[in-house]
Design a protein around this motif. Structure first.
Motif, PDB file in Angstrom:
ATOM      1  N   LEU A 126       0.714  -1.189   0.206  1.00 31.46           N
ATOM      2  CA  LEU A 126      -0.228  -0.020   0.105  1.00 31.46           C
ATOM      3  C   LEU A 126       0.872   0.990   0.019  1.00 31.46           C
ATOM      4  CD1 LEU A 126      -2.661   1.483   0.340  1.00 31.46           C
ATOM      5  CD2 LEU A 126      -2.390   0.871   2.662  1.00 31.46           C
ATOM      6  N   VAL A 127       1.944   1.232   0.780  1.00 27.22           N
ATOM      7  CA  VAL A 127       2.837   2.446   0.930  1.00 27.22           C
ATOM      8  C   VAL A 127       3.866   2.818  -0.294  1.00 27.22           C
ATOM      9  CG1 VAL A 127       4.714   3.486   2.294  1.00 27.22           C
ATOM     10  CG2 VAL A 127       2.998   1.945   3.487  1.00 27.22           C
ATOM     11  N   ARG A 128       3.822   1.550  -1.255  1.00 24.24           N
ATOM     12  CA  ARG A 128       4.198   1.866  -2.442  1.00 24.24           C
ATOM     13  C   ARG A 128       3.625   2.496  -3.461  1.00 24.24           C
ATOM     14  NH1 ARG A 128       6.610  -3.385  -1.563  1.00 24.24           N
ATOM     15  NH2 ARG A 128       5.049  -4.366  -2.485  1.00 24.24           N
ATOM     16  N   GLN A 129       2.281   2.765  -3.096  1.00 22.55           N
ATOM     17  CA  GLN A 129       1.500   3.469  -3.859  1.00 22.55           C
ATOM     18  C   GLN A 129       1.882   4.862  -4.002  1.00 22.55           C
ATOM     19  OE1 GLN A 129      -0.865   1.483  -6.011  1.00 22.55           O
ATOM     20  NE2 GLN A 129       0.425  -0.003  -5.134  1.00 22.55           N
ATOM     21  N   ARG A 130       1.252   5.691  -4.869  1.00 19.91           N
ATOM     22  CA  ARG A 130       1.302   7.113  -5.070  1.00 19.91           C
ATOM     23  C   ARG A 130       0.936   8.021  -3.684  1.00 19.91           C
ATOM     24  NH1 ARG A 130      -1.285   8.321 -10.782  1.00 19.91           N
ATOM     25  NH2 ARG A 130      -0.495   6.416 -11.988  1.00 19.91           N
ATOM     26  N   ARG A 131       1.824   8.955  -3.608  1.00 18.62           N
ATOM     27  CA  ARG A 131       1.125   9.525  -2.084  1.00 18.62           C
ATOM     28  C   ARG A 131       0.024  10.081  -2.350  1.00 18.62           C
ATOM     29  NH1 ARG A 131       4.363  13.528   1.200  1.00 18.62           N
ATOM     30  NH2 ARG A 131       2.621  15.244   1.900  1.00 18.62           N
ATOM     31  N   GLN A 132      -0.501  10.399  -3.563  1.00 17.94           N
ATOM     32  CA  GLN A 132      -1.767  10.778  -3.906  1.00 17.94           C
ATOM     33  C   GLN A 132      -3.003  10.103  -3.256  1.00 17.94           C
ATOM     34  OE1 GLN A 132      -3.015  11.131  -8.086  1.00 17.94           O
ATOM     35  NE2 GLN A 132      -4.769  12.485  -7.682  1.00 17.94           N
ATOM     36  N   LEU A 133      -2.546   8.733  -3.366  1.00 17.77           N
ATOM     37  CA  LEU A 133      -3.600   7.541  -2.820  1.00 17.77           C
ATOM     38  C   LEU A 133      -3.889   8.105  -1.228  1.00 17.77           C
ATOM     39  CD1 LEU A 133      -5.524   5.113  -3.063  1.00 17.77           C
ATOM     40  CD2 LEU A 133      -3.439   3.693  -2.800  1.00 17.77           C
ATOM     41  N   ALA A 134      -2.639   8.104  -0.463  1.00 14.68           N
ATOM     42  CA  ALA A 134      -2.908   8.251   0.654  1.00 14.68           C
ATOM     43  C   ALA A 134      -3.595   9.702   1.025  1.00 14.68           C
ATOM     44  CB  ALA A 134      -1.231   8.602   1.525  1.00 14.68           C
ATOM     45  N   GLU A 135      -3.429  10.668   0.479  1.00 19.45           N
ATOM     46  CA  GLU A 135      -4.099  11.857   0.634  1.00 19.45           C
ATOM     47  C   GLU A 135      -5.688  11.647   0.055  1.00 19.45           C
ATOM     48  OE1 GLU A 135      -1.931  14.497  -2.077  1.00 19.45           O
ATOM     49  OE2 GLU A 135      -0.539  14.822  -0.648  1.00 19.45           O
ATOM     50  N   ALA A 136      -5.965  10.945  -0.942  1.00 18.92           N
ATOM     51  CA  ALA A 136      -7.339  10.509  -1.276  1.00 18.92           C
ATOM     52  C   ALA A 136      -7.838   9.717  -0.186  1.00 18.92           C
ATOM     53  CB  ALA A 136      -7.375   9.662  -2.413  1.00 18.92           C
ATOM     54  N   LEU A 137      -7.374   8.878   0.428  1.00 18.45           N
ATOM     55  CA  LEU A 137      -7.930   8.320   1.717  1.00 18.45           C
ATOM     56  C   LEU A 137      -8.440   9.016   2.799  1.00 18.45           C
ATOM     57  CD1 LEU A 137      -5.556   5.146   1.676  1.00 18.45           C
ATOM     58  CD2 LEU A 137      -8.073   5.042   1.619  1.00 18.45           C
ATOM     59  N   PRO A 147     -13.484   2.502   9.094  1.00 16.36           N
ATOM     60  CA  PRO A 147     -13.471   1.668  10.335  1.00 16.36           C
ATOM     61  C   PRO A 147     -12.442   0.952  10.766  1.00 16.36           C
ATOM     62  CG  PRO A 147     -14.321   0.826   8.116  1.00 16.36           C
ATOM     63  CD  PRO A 147     -14.113   2.273   7.983  1.00 16.36           C
ATOM     64  N   PRO A 148     -11.986   0.522  12.079  1.00 17.78           N
ATOM     65  CA  PRO A 148     -10.661   0.062  12.453  1.00 17.78           C
ATOM     66  C   PRO A 148     -10.555  -1.224  11.385  1.00 17.78           C
ATOM     67  CG  PRO A 148     -12.095   0.882  14.140  1.00 17.78           C
ATOM     68  CD  PRO A 148     -12.929   1.021  12.920  1.00 17.78           C
ATOM     69  N   VAL A 149      -9.088  -1.399  11.266  1.00 17.40           N
ATOM     70  CA  VAL A 149      -9.000  -2.739  10.388  1.00 17.40           C
ATOM     71  C   VAL A 149      -8.789  -3.890  11.521  1.00 17.40           C
ATOM     72  CG1 VAL A 149      -7.932  -1.308   8.778  1.00 17.40           C
ATOM     73  CG2 VAL A 149      -6.480  -2.270  10.765  1.00 17.40           C
ATOM     74  N   ARG A 150      -9.163  -4.911  10.986  1.00 21.01           N
ATOM     75  CA  ARG A 150      -8.909  -6.247  11.705  1.00 21.01           C
ATOM     76  C   ARG A 150      -7.361  -6.819  11.462  1.00 21.01           C
ATOM     77  NH1 ARG A 150     -14.347  -9.790   9.855  1.00 21.01           N
ATOM     78  NH2 ARG A 150     -15.717  -8.355  10.595  1.00 21.01           N
ATOM     79  N   GLY A 151      -6.943  -7.295  12.574  1.00 23.67           N
ATOM     80  CA  GLY A 151      -5.597  -7.906  12.554  1.00 23.67           C
ATOM     81  C   GLY A 151      -4.370  -6.646  12.293  1.00 23.67           C
ATOM     82  N   GLY A 152      -4.932  -5.470  12.629  1.00 23.03           N
ATOM     83  CA  GLY A 152      -3.725  -4.135  12.857  1.00 23.03           C
ATOM     84  C   GLY A 152      -3.041  -3.759  11.721  1.00 23.03           C
ATOM     85  N   VAL A 153      -3.418  -4.272  10.707  1.00 24.60           N
ATOM     86  CA  VAL A 153      -2.598  -4.178   9.480  1.00 24.60           C
ATOM     87  C   VAL A 153      -3.436  -3.320   8.231  1.00 24.60           C
ATOM     88  CG1 VAL A 153      -1.182  -4.539   7.651  1.00 24.60           C
ATOM     89  CG2 VAL A 153      -0.924  -5.491   9.827  1.00 24.60           C
ATOM     90  N   VAL A 154      -3.223  -2.261   7.710  1.00 27.65           N
ATOM     91  CA  VAL A 154      -3.925  -1.746   6.728  1.00 27.65           C
ATOM     92  C   VAL A 154      -3.435  -2.332   5.299  1.00 27.65           C
ATOM     93  CG1 VAL A 154      -5.040   0.284   5.480  1.00 27.65           C
ATOM     94  CG2 VAL A 154      -4.566   0.166   8.124  1.00 27.65           C
ATOM     95  N   THR A 155      -4.344  -3.273   4.867  1.00 31.28           N
ATOM     96  CA  THR A 155      -3.660  -3.929   3.512  1.00 31.28           C
ATOM     97  C   THR A 155      -4.191  -2.973   2.271  1.00 31.28           C
ATOM     98  OG1 THR A 155      -5.975  -5.223   3.222  1.00 31.28           O
ATOM     99  CG2 THR A 155      -3.966  -6.163   4.360  1.00 31.28           C
ATOM    100  N   ARG A 156      -3.092  -3.172   1.211  1.00 35.10           N
ATOM    101  CA  ARG A 156      -3.698  -2.581  -0.087  1.00 35.10           C
ATOM    102  C   ARG A 156      -4.995  -3.000  -0.422  1.00 35.10           C
ATOM    103  NH1 ARG A 156      -3.057  -4.202  -5.435  1.00 35.10           N
ATOM    104  NH2 ARG A 156      -2.897  -2.345  -6.893  1.00 35.10           N
ATOM    105  N   ASP A 157      -5.290  -4.194  -0.428  1.00 33.05           N
ATOM    106  CA  ASP A 157      -6.544  -4.511  -1.074  1.00 33.05           C
ATOM    107  C   ASP A 157      -7.885  -4.034  -0.304  1.00 33.05           C
ATOM    108  OD1 ASP A 157      -8.408  -6.386  -2.973  1.00 33.05           O
ATOM    109  OD2 ASP A 157      -9.069  -6.889  -0.908  1.00 33.05           O
ATOM    110  N   ALA A 205      -9.132   2.475 -11.329  1.00 30.52           N
ATOM    111  CA  ALA A 205      -9.331   1.739 -12.591  1.00 30.52           C
ATOM    112  C   ALA A 205      -8.373   0.404 -12.550  1.00 30.52           C
ATOM    113  CB  ALA A 205      -9.168   2.424 -13.813  1.00 30.52           C
ATOM    114  N   GLY A 206      -7.056   0.781 -12.197  1.00 32.31           N
ATOM    115  CA  GLY A 206      -6.133  -0.394 -12.162  1.00 32.31           C
ATOM    116  C   GLY A 206      -6.333  -1.404 -11.219  1.00 32.31           C
ATOM    117  N   TRP A 207      -6.660  -0.907 -10.137  1.00 35.38           N
ATOM    118  CA  TRP A 207      -7.209  -2.059  -8.939  1.00 35.38           C
ATOM    119  C   TRP A 207      -8.359  -2.605  -9.373  1.00 35.38           C
ATOM    120  CZ3 TRP A 207     -11.358  -2.416  -5.725  1.00 35.38           C
ATOM    121  CH2 TRP A 207     -11.199  -3.417  -4.513  1.00 35.38           C
ATOM    122  N   LEU A 208      -9.299  -2.203  -9.834  1.00 36.00           N
ATOM    123  CA  LEU A 208     -10.696  -2.650 -10.307  1.00 36.00           C
ATOM    124  C   LEU A 208     -10.406  -3.610 -11.268  1.00 36.00           C
ATOM    125  CD1 LEU A 208     -13.061   0.094 -10.348  1.00 36.00           C
ATOM    126  CD2 LEU A 208     -13.223  -1.717  -8.658  1.00 36.00           C
ATOM    127  N   ALA A 209      -9.569  -3.378 -12.299  1.00 33.72           N
ATOM    128  CA  ALA A 209      -9.086  -4.397 -13.366  1.00 33.72           C
ATOM    129  C   ALA A 209      -8.513  -5.491 -12.998  1.00 33.72           C
ATOM    130  CB  ALA A 209      -8.184  -3.721 -14.356  1.00 33.72           C
TER     131      ALA A 209
END
Length: 236
Positions: A126-137, A147-157, A205-209
């Motif tokens: 996830l962190v390897r994605q563009r900074r823009q993704l973090a800003e969008a989140l 919502p709080p994540v399960r398992g303590g890790v925010v996954t890319r998916d 779009a890339g992730w949806l594909a």
């Protein structure tokens, strides 16, 4: 939170970033009334923002004098955020004594994302994605945050699924080929999605594909070309 290394240009601060960092600061219970953020000394938002029950004044500060003036003029019932590209040495120990953690704090969008999800860590993919993704989140977080994540890790998916669902106006479990085709029948949602920044739409779009296959790719391509509502042919 960490400080920005010397020599690295300060970024612009968005309102979403400031709100998230203020919320984290207030939760910490630190007694200082000032949060100094390493950012370009510019602010297009309102002079004050409300975070929870706290009024926070946001002031761009081009110098240590500007920081001092903002502190002196701060109403007793408010907290202060200063956006400054000055470093600790410029401000000096006297001013820093009023600031949370006694330092100018860098803006790290991914660290803010981690706190939004109440996670212990972020998936490196996830962190390897563009900074823009973090800003969008941060920019598109729902009221009350993600919502709080399960398992303590925010996954890319997991992060991409939540963001895509929010931008498209779908449920997280509806991001498959069938769900996307049905989505194109909702013209309002499709039009709203086309107003999203094109670079962010490309990431989505890339992730949806990846997850929903070729149908998702050409469905989103149709939307981007202005023919999204024609993805499912009419019966006429």
């Amino acid at each position: 939170m960490s400080t920005t290394p010397a020599g690295i240009a300060a970024p612009s601060a968005t309102e979403a970033q400031v709100r998230a960092m203020v919320a984290d600061w207030l939760r910490s219970g630190r007694p200082e009334r000032v949060l100094a953020l390493k950012a370009r000394p510019e602010w297009s938002g309102t002079p004050t923002i409300r975070v929870g029950d706290t009024t926070v004044r946001v002031v761009p500060a081009v110098s240590s004098l500007a920081v001092r003036v903002a502190l002196v003029e701060l109403p007793a019932e408010e907290r202060l955020v200063v956006l400054t590209d000055r470093d600790d040495d410029d401000l000096g120990a006297g001013l820093l004594s009023h600031c949370s953690t006694h330092t100018v704090i860098s803006i790290d969008p991914w660290e803010i994302v981690r706190t939004h999800f109440e996670a212990a860590a972020l998936d490196p993919a996830l962190v390897r994605q563009r900074r823009q993704l973090a800003e969008a989140l941060l920019e598109h977080a729902p009221p009350g945050s993600w919502p709080p994540v399960r398992g303590g890790v925010v996954t890319r998916d997991g992060a991409m699924r939540l963001l895509a669902a929010r931008l498209l106006g779908l449920g997280p479990d509806d991001l498959d080929a069938t769900g996307l085709l049905q989505w194109t029948l909702h013209g309002t949602d499709v039009v709203r999605y086309t107003t999203v920044d094109s670079a962010l739409r490309s990431i989505i779009a890339g992730w949806l594909a990846e997850t929903a296959g070729p149908t998702a790719r050409w469905t989103i391509a149709a939307v981007d070309s202005g023919h999204g509502t024609d993805a499912i042919p009419s019966d006429s």
